[in-house]
Design a protein around this motif. Structure first.
Motif, PDB file in Angstrom:
ATOM      1  N   ASN A  44      -9.305 -49.273  -0.741  1.00 26.79           N
ATOM      2  CA  ASN A  44      -9.582 -48.422   0.415  1.00 26.79           C
ATOM      3  C   ASN A  44     -11.067 -48.183   0.626  1.00 26.79           C
ATOM      4  N   ALA A  45     -11.901 -48.723  -0.293  1.00 23.57           N
ATOM      5  CA  ALA A  45     -13.350 -48.623  -0.129  1.00 23.57           C
ATOM      6  C   ALA A  45     -13.955 -49.928   0.354  1.00 23.57           C
ATOM      7  N   VAL A  46     -13.573 -51.056  -0.277  1.00 23.10           N
ATOM      8  CA  VAL A  46     -14.185 -52.342   0.071  1.00 23.10           C
ATOM      9  C   VAL A  46     -13.152 -53.420   0.378  1.00 23.10           C
ATOM     10  N   GLY A  47     -11.903 -53.044   0.559  1.00 24.93           N
ATOM     11  CA  GLY A  47     -10.892 -54.030   0.920  1.00 24.93           C
ATOM     12  C   GLY A  47     -10.520 -54.939  -0.239  1.00 24.93           C
ATOM     13  N   THR A  48     -10.055 -56.121   0.091  1.00 23.51           N
ATOM     14  CA  THR A  48      -9.537 -57.064  -0.902  1.00 23.51           C
ATOM     15  C   THR A  48     -10.631 -57.527  -1.854  1.00 23.51           C
ATOM     16  N   ASN A  49     -10.402 -57.315  -3.153  1.00 23.50           N
ATOM     17  CA  ASN A  49     -11.283 -57.799  -4.212  1.00 23.50           C
ATOM     18  C   ASN A  49     -10.491 -57.729  -5.502  1.00 23.50           C
ATOM     19  N   ALA A  50     -10.951 -58.393  -6.545  1.00 21.40           N
ATOM     20  CA  ALA A  50     -10.138 -58.513  -7.757  1.00 21.40           C
ATOM     21  C   ALA A  50      -9.912 -57.182  -8.453  1.00 21.40           C
ATOM     22  N   ILE A  51     -10.879 -56.250  -8.378  1.00 20.74           N
ATOM     23  CA  ILE A  51     -10.705 -54.958  -9.044  1.00 20.74           C
ATOM     24  C   ILE A  51      -9.670 -54.114  -8.303  1.00 20.74           C
ATOM     25  N   GLY A  52      -9.930 -53.851  -7.031  1.00 25.22           N
ATOM     26  CA  GLY A  52      -9.021 -53.003  -6.265  1.00 25.22           C
ATOM     27  C   GLY A  52      -7.648 -53.609  -6.089  1.00 25.22           C
ATOM     28  N   THR A  53      -7.578 -54.911  -5.883  1.00 26.44           N
ATOM     29  CA  THR A  53      -6.288 -55.558  -5.650  1.00 26.44           C
ATOM     30  C   THR A  53      -5.490 -55.671  -6.941  1.00 26.44           C
ATOM     31  N   ALA A  54      -6.158 -55.865  -8.084  1.00 28.02           N
ATOM     32  CA  ALA A  54      -5.456 -55.851  -9.368  1.00 28.02           C
ATOM     33  C   ALA A  54      -4.870 -54.467  -9.636  1.00 28.02           C
ATOM     34  N   LEU A  55      -5.626 -53.413  -9.308  1.00 24.75           N
ATOM     35  CA  LEU A  55      -5.115 -52.053  -9.502  1.00 24.75           C
ATOM     36  C   LEU A  55      -3.900 -51.791  -8.618  1.00 24.75           C
ATOM     37  N   THR A  56      -3.970 -52.207  -7.363  1.00 22.03           N
ATOM     38  CA  THR A  56      -2.885 -51.923  -6.423  1.00 22.03           C
ATOM     39  C   THR A  56      -1.655 -52.768  -6.715  1.00 22.03           C
ATOM     40  N   SER A  57      -1.854 -54.042  -7.028  1.00 20.45           N
ATOM     41  CA  SER A  57      -0.723 -54.945  -7.247  1.00 20.45           C
ATOM     42  C   SER A  57      -0.162 -54.846  -8.663  1.00 20.45           C
ATOM     43  N   GLY A  58      -0.970 -54.323  -9.605  1.00 19.26           N
ATOM     44  CA  GLY A  58      -0.519 -54.204 -10.976  1.00 19.26           C
ATOM     45  C   GLY A  58      -0.467 -55.523 -11.719  1.00 19.26           C
ATOM     46  N   ARG A  59      -1.216 -56.516 -11.275  1.00 18.37           N
ATOM     47  CA  ARG A  59      -1.200 -57.828 -11.918  1.00 18.37           C
ATOM     48  C   ARG A  59      -2.593 -58.432 -11.882  1.00 18.37           C
ATOM     49  N   ALA A  60      -2.816 -59.467 -12.710  1.00 20.05           N
ATOM     50  CA  ALA A  60      -4.085 -60.181 -12.683  1.00 20.05           C
ATOM     51  C   ALA A  60      -4.226 -60.917 -11.353  1.00 20.05           C
ATOM     52  N   VAL A  61      -5.417 -60.859 -10.768  1.00 23.31           N
ATOM     53  CA  VAL A  61      -5.655 -61.420  -9.434  1.00 23.31           C
ATOM     54  C   VAL A  61      -6.966 -62.187  -9.431  1.00 23.31           C
ATOM     55  N   GLN A  62      -6.961 -63.352  -8.780  1.00 23.07           N
ATOM     56  CA  GLN A  62      -8.183 -64.098  -8.522  1.00 23.07           C
ATOM     57  C   GLN A  62      -8.399 -64.122  -7.015  1.00 23.07           C
ATOM     58  N   VAL A  63      -9.590 -63.706  -6.591  1.00 23.51           N
ATOM     59  CA  VAL A  63      -9.912 -63.647  -5.163  1.00 23.51           C
ATOM     60  C   VAL A  63     -11.107 -64.560  -4.920  1.00 23.51           C
ATOM     61  N   PHE A  64     -10.927 -65.510  -4.019  1.00 24.79           N
ATOM     62  CA  PHE A  64     -11.923 -66.557  -3.807  1.00 24.79           C
ATOM     63  C   PHE A  64     -12.467 -66.514  -2.390  1.00 24.79           C
ATOM     64  N   SER A  65     -13.784 -66.522  -2.279  1.00 26.04           N
ATOM     65  CA  SER A  65     -14.475 -66.717  -1.004  1.00 26.04           C
ATOM     66  C   SER A  65     -13.918 -65.800   0.094  1.00 26.04           C
ATOM     67  N   ALA A  66     -13.456 -66.391   1.206  1.00 27.25           N
ATOM     68  CA  ALA A  66     -13.024 -65.609   2.361  1.00 27.25           C
ATOM     69  C   ALA A  66     -11.700 -64.893   2.159  1.00 27.25           C
ATOM     70  N   GLU A  67     -11.136 -64.954   0.962  1.00 23.52           N
ATOM     71  CA  GLU A  67     -10.003 -64.071   0.666  1.00 23.52           C
ATOM     72  C   GLU A  67     -10.476 -62.627   0.554  1.00 23.52           C
ATOM     73  N   HIS A  68     -11.758 -62.420   0.223  1.00 16.09           N
ATOM     74  CA  HIS A  68     -12.322 -61.077   0.237  1.00 16.09           C
ATOM     75  C   HIS A  68     -12.260 -60.523   1.659  1.00 16.09           C
TER      76      HIS A  68
END
Length: 396
Positions: free
Chosen positions: A141-165
């Motif tokens: 809710n601060a910076v949108g999709t990224n590995a830290i925030g999305t891992a916290l929300t989804s509860g799983r390990a996440v890799q975010v690449f390039s324009a997926e941010h």
């Protein structure tokens, strides 16, 4: 409380060209942000995260707040995170992707605030340019999709690449994060993340980061077993003397020892348990008394037990019911206990800071020391203000 494990998913597969994939992602991103027809669908974990970011009102061109939290708040968050003891293990486990590389290691708390960073000065300067600094929030809710925030929300390990941010300025980066959970409670403590230039992406990184997070959890589990063993050694002679069914449990309700009670792994304790008579599921009405690092729980009978007595000297002695235990406090902890013994109505952090240091502003230090004391003395010490519980008799 446990969460079903979900295997991590890399952003791209082995052999896939990162540059070609990045070009596709940029087209998909531009279409998604303008409401045009998507040339391809993003991964579900990314699509769901974009939707959350849009709902939260994150601006893809600006991102979230740029100002990190204050240094005092950062220090307090570090101390309360439960992650400090894991830092060396995390850095060692991920050394292979950090050594002589443009990647940065980041550890964030359960709310997404960056607590620690490690990496070369060059990569830290690049991270500074994105606001990826200690104290900054990288929650969705601060910076949108990224590995830290999305891992916290989804509860799983996440890799975010390039324009997926979600935020455009982050598109030159790739990041991989995995949540770390407290095995005692199932609660998420935070996230370990490896970030760097998009060109540094590797499909195996997400599996590595996830495995390092799981190893960190295993270390916490081992430390918890050691704590239960210590509690068991303290409780054994007390249980032998009580003459009544009883259990020794830690602050989270995990059972260290039982006597004349059906064995069980854990009992449900109230969030703010204190010396009292409470109802425990499966046991009924129980008397609860403090032990070092836990509680003595005894199904209520006809026996009426005397109140708990705390005697403060070079050694602190706690006498309750049929047993007694001692604790050797540090000089500062002894001073804190003595102050609270003299002020039974309680003292605020600022008042304790003034009394100890002649400085009312050192409240962070006082709160940290009181937190350590409460881990030893449990419900004998109350908060708001700090004080001995009303049921406790104190001699200093």
């Amino acid at each position: 409380m446990t969460t079903a494990y979900r295997a991590p998913e890399p952003a791209l597969t082995t052999g896939e060209d990162p540059r070609e994939f990045a070009q596709v992602l940029h087209k998909v991103y531009d279409a998604a942000m303008t409401g045009a027809r998507l040339p391809a669908r993003p991964r579900s974990v990314i699509e769901q995260s974009w939707a959350r970011a849009l709902d939260a009102g994150v601006d893809p061109d600006i991102g979230g707040p740029a100002d990190p939290i204050a240094a005092a708040d950062l220090a307090a968050r570090r101390g309360a995170s439960g992650l400090t003891e894991l830092l060396d293990d995390l850095a060692h486990g991920l050394d292979v992707v950090l050594r002589d590389s443009p990647n940065i290691l980041v550890v964030a708390d359960a709310e997404g605030h960056v607590l620690w960073r490690a990496g070369t000065s060059a990569v830290r300067r690049r991270a500074d340019g994105l606001g990826f600094v200690e104290g900054a929030s990288w929650a969705e809710n601060a910076v949108g999709t990224n590995a830290i925030g999305t891992a916290l929300t989804s509860g799983r390990a996440v890799q975010v690449f390039s324009a997926e941010h979600f935020v455009r300025t982050h598109h030159a980066w790739t990041c991989t994060g995995a949540p770390i959970r407290d095995p005692r409670t199932g609660r998420t403590l935070g996230v370990v993340d490896v970030s760097g230039p998009a060109s540094s992406i590797h499909p195996a990184t997400v599996a590595l980061v996830d495995s390092v997070a799981r190893l960190a959890e295993a270390r916490l589990q081992g430390a918890h077993r050691d704590q239960l063993d210590m509690l068991r050694s303290v409780a054994a002679p007390i249980l032998a003397r009580t003459g009544r069914p009883a259990l020794a449990v830690d602050e989270f309700g995990w059972v260290a020892a039982v006597d004349r009670v059906e064995p069980r792994r854990r009992i449900a304790l109230p969030p703010d348990v204190s010396p009292a008579r409470i109802v425990v599921a499966g046991l009924g009405l129980c008397d609860v008394e403090p032990l070092p690092g836990g509680w003595l729980v005894r199904p209520a009978g006809e026996t009426v037990h005397a109140g708990t007595v705390v005697t403060i000297g070079d050694v602190v002695t706690v006498t309750s019911g049929d047993g007694a235990w001692t604790h050797s406090p540090s000089p500062r902890h002894r001073d804190l206990l003595t102050l609270l013994a003299r002020h039974r109505t309680g003292m605020t952090a600022a008042e304790l800071s003034t009394a100890l240091f002649n400085d009312p502003t050192r409240t962070v230090t006082v709160r940290a020391e009181m937190s350590r004391l409460r881990k030893v003395f449990g419900g004998l010490l109350a908060t708001g203000p700090y004080r001995f519980a009303d049921e406790v008799s104190v001699a200093a």
